[in-house]
Design a protein around this motif. Structure first.
Motif, PDB file in Angstrom:
ATOM      1  N   GLN A  38       0.862  -1.172   0.000  1.00  0.00           N
ATOM      2  CA  GLN A  38       0.000   0.000   0.000  1.00  0.00           C
ATOM      3  C   GLN A  38       0.902   1.227   0.000  1.00  0.00           C
ATOM      4  O   GLN A  38       1.966   1.226   0.635  1.00  0.00           O
ATOM      5  N   PRO A  39       0.520   2.296  -0.710  1.00  0.00           N
ATOM      6  CA  PRO A  39       1.376   3.491  -0.781  1.00  0.00           C
ATOM      7  C   PRO A  39       1.817   3.972   0.591  1.00  0.00           C
ATOM      8  O   PRO A  39       0.994   4.126   1.490  1.00  0.00           O
ATOM      9  N   GLY A  40       3.094   4.171   0.756  1.00  0.00           N
ATOM     10  CA  GLY A  40       3.639   4.657   2.012  1.00  0.00           C
ATOM     11  C   GLY A  40       3.729   3.610   3.107  1.00  0.00           C
ATOM     12  O   GLY A  40       4.078   3.935   4.236  1.00  0.00           O
ATOM     13  N   GLN A  41       3.413   2.381   2.769  1.00  0.00           N
ATOM     14  CA  GLN A  41       3.449   1.325   3.774  1.00  0.00           C
ATOM     15  C   GLN A  41       4.443   0.240   3.386  1.00  0.00           C
ATOM     16  O   GLN A  41       5.123   0.322   2.373  1.00  0.00           O
TER      17      GLN A  41
ATOM     18  N   LEU B   4       9.087  -7.903  12.570  1.00  0.00           N
ATOM     19  CA  LEU B   4       9.979  -6.770  12.759  1.00  0.00           C
ATOM     20  C   LEU B   4       9.157  -5.551  13.146  1.00  0.00           C
ATOM     21  O   LEU B   4       8.220  -5.179  12.437  1.00  0.00           O
ATOM     22  N   GLU B   5       9.481  -4.954  14.268  1.00  0.00           N
ATOM     23  CA  GLU B   5       8.813  -3.747  14.722  1.00  0.00           C
ATOM     24  C   GLU B   5       9.709  -2.556  14.414  1.00  0.00           C
ATOM     25  O   GLU B   5      10.829  -2.461  14.934  1.00  0.00           O
ATOM     26  N   GLN B   6       9.189  -1.676  13.589  1.00  0.00           N
ATOM     27  CA  GLN B   6       9.973  -0.529  13.156  1.00  0.00           C
ATOM     28  C   GLN B   6       9.321   0.737  13.680  1.00  0.00           C
ATOM     29  O   GLN B   6       8.105   0.879  13.652  1.00  0.00           O
ATOM     30  N   SER B   7      10.146   1.667  14.142  1.00  0.00           N
ATOM     31  CA  SER B   7       9.616   2.929  14.660  1.00  0.00           C
ATOM     32  C   SER B   7      10.616   4.055  14.434  1.00  0.00           C
ATOM     33  O   SER B   7      11.829   3.809  14.331  1.00  0.00           O
ATOM     34  N   PRO B   8      10.133   5.290  14.371  1.00  0.00           N
ATOM     35  CA  PRO B   8       8.730   5.665  14.311  1.00  0.00           C
ATOM     36  C   PRO B   8       8.147   5.411  12.924  1.00  0.00           C
ATOM     37  O   PRO B   8       8.894   5.118  12.002  1.00  0.00           O
ATOM     38  N   LEU B  86      10.865   6.394   2.064  1.00  0.00           N
ATOM     39  CA  LEU B  86      10.385   5.345   2.956  1.00  0.00           C
ATOM     40  C   LEU B  86      11.573   4.454   3.294  1.00  0.00           C
ATOM     41  O   LEU B  86      12.220   3.915   2.400  1.00  0.00           O
ATOM     42  N   TYR B  87      11.852   4.303   4.578  1.00  0.00           N
ATOM     43  CA  TYR B  87      12.952   3.469   5.041  1.00  0.00           C
ATOM     44  C   TYR B  87      12.382   2.182   5.623  1.00  0.00           C
ATOM     45  O   TYR B  87      11.474   2.211   6.441  1.00  0.00           O
ATOM     46  N   LEU B  88      12.950   1.078   5.196  1.00  0.00           N
ATOM     47  CA  LEU B  88      12.446  -0.234   5.585  1.00  0.00           C
ATOM     48  C   LEU B  88      13.577  -1.097   6.105  1.00  0.00           C
ATOM     49  O   LEU B  88      14.639  -1.172   5.483  1.00  0.00           O
ATOM     50  N   LYS B  98      13.796 -14.329   0.554  1.00  0.00           N
ATOM     51  CA  LYS B  98      12.425 -14.172   1.027  1.00  0.00           C
ATOM     52  C   LYS B  98      12.475 -13.251   2.235  1.00  0.00           C
ATOM     53  O   LYS B  98      12.801 -13.646   3.340  1.00  0.00           O
ATOM     54  N   LEU B  99      12.146 -12.010   2.017  1.00  0.00           N
ATOM     55  CA  LEU B  99      12.318 -11.007   3.049  1.00  0.00           C
ATOM     56  C   LEU B  99      11.031 -10.726   3.806  1.00  0.00           C
ATOM     57  O   LEU B  99       9.946 -10.714   3.230  1.00  0.00           O
ATOM     58  N   THR B 100      11.184 -10.465   5.087  1.00  0.00           N
ATOM     59  CA  THR B 100      10.110  -9.933   5.916  1.00  0.00           C
ATOM     60  C   THR B 100      10.486  -8.497   6.242  1.00  0.00           C
ATOM     61  O   THR B 100      11.603  -8.234   6.689  1.00  0.00           O
ATOM     62  N   PHE B 101       9.552  -7.573   6.020  1.00  0.00           N
ATOM     63  CA  PHE B 101       9.833  -6.159   6.187  1.00  0.00           C
ATOM     64  C   PHE B 101       9.205  -5.611   7.462  1.00  0.00           C
ATOM     65  O   PHE B 101       8.140  -6.068   7.898  1.00  0.00           O
ATOM     66  N   GLY B 102       9.866  -4.614   8.014  1.00  0.00           N
ATOM     67  CA  GLY B 102       9.251  -3.823   9.064  1.00  0.00           C
ATOM     68  C   GLY B 102       8.157  -2.956   8.480  1.00  0.00           C
ATOM     69  O   GLY B 102       7.944  -2.910   7.262  1.00  0.00           O
ATOM     70  N   GLN B 103       7.445  -2.235   9.366  1.00  0.00           N
ATOM     71  CA  GLN B 103       6.292  -1.443   8.916  1.00  0.00           C
ATOM     72  C   GLN B 103       6.701  -0.244   8.084  1.00  0.00           C
ATOM     73  O   GLN B 103       5.876   0.349   7.393  1.00  0.00           O
TER      74      GLN B 103
END
Lengths: 112, 111
Positions: A38-41, B4-8, B86-88, B98-103
């Motif tokens: 989703q955009p930005g997610q 993965l918990e990403q913040s903020p 956007l930083y991931l 096979k990657l799992t991404f933070g939010q």
């Protein structure tokens, strides 16, 4: 590195129709991955596509809705079937090159 | 599947400010990657960290991997508008592919 060409870059589709997204890689790769964003997610993995075998789908994604083809080591397609507005999203293909993941530029799909 | 918990989730700062983005998990990372994504493009790899306690620098970006390999951070010094994106963080477990991404963290740097 790997260069990935993905098309179309965007499309607006009517609900109930299907769209096939193509992904072409400039090198032979064993696995190709399809993500939804989703955009930005963040990105959510839909499935892993191996050449010569059926794709492996993640929980929540099924083959009837997202059929995938992988006819050779440089090409894959993802079809979004019987679309609804909830399918509006960005779809990305990805490959692994050594330890780095490379991504196509994405397909922005809007279902109306 | 590793979570993965990403913040903020959002950061809006002025040019010249410093910032830090965090990525945490309850389980151990075999390795961790940081990506940046600009609108209309796919994510692009910034760095891969593998060893606990590892610190990597990429110009104004500093990446740290926790000693226990359960957390990582990305620090940007003197942010510039070109850092906007956007930083991931992402982990592949035993498989890089096979990657799992933070939010994700949406960074906006205002001139």
């Amino acid at each position: 590195s790997a260069v990935i060409s993905q098309k179309p870059s965007r499309d607006i589709c009517q609900r109930g129709t299907s769209l096939t997204i193509q992904c072409q890689v400039d090198s032979q790769v064993t696995m190709m991955f399809w993500y939804r964003q989703q955009p930005g997610q963040s990105l959510t993995l839909i499935a892993t596509a191996n050449q010569g075998s059926e794709a492996t789908y993640e929980s929540g994604f099924v083959i009837d809705k997202f059929p995938i083809s992988r006819p050779n080591l440089t090409f894959s397609t993802l079809t979004v079937s019987n679309m609804s507005p909830e399918d509006s999203s960005i779809y990305l293909c990805s490959v692994l090159w050594v330890t780095e993941a490379f991504f196509g530029q994405g397909t922005r799909l809007t279902v109306v | 599947t590793q979570l993965l918990e990403q913040s903020p989730q959002f950061l809006s700062i002025q040019e010249g400010e410093n910032l830090t983005v965090y990525c945490n998990s309850s389980s151990v990372f075999s390795s961790l990657q940081w990506y940046r994504q600009e609108p209309g493009e796919g994510p692009v790899l910034l760095v891969t960290v593998v060893t606990g306690g590892e610190v990597k620098k990429l110009k104004r970006l500093t990446f740290q991997f926790g000693d226990a390999r359960k957390d990582s951070s990305l620090h940007i010094t003197a942010a510039q508008p070109g850092d906007t994106g956007l930083y991931l963080c992402a982990s592949g477990g035993t498989s890089y592919g096979k990657l799992t991404f933070g939010q994700g963290t949406i960074l906006t740097v205002h001139p």
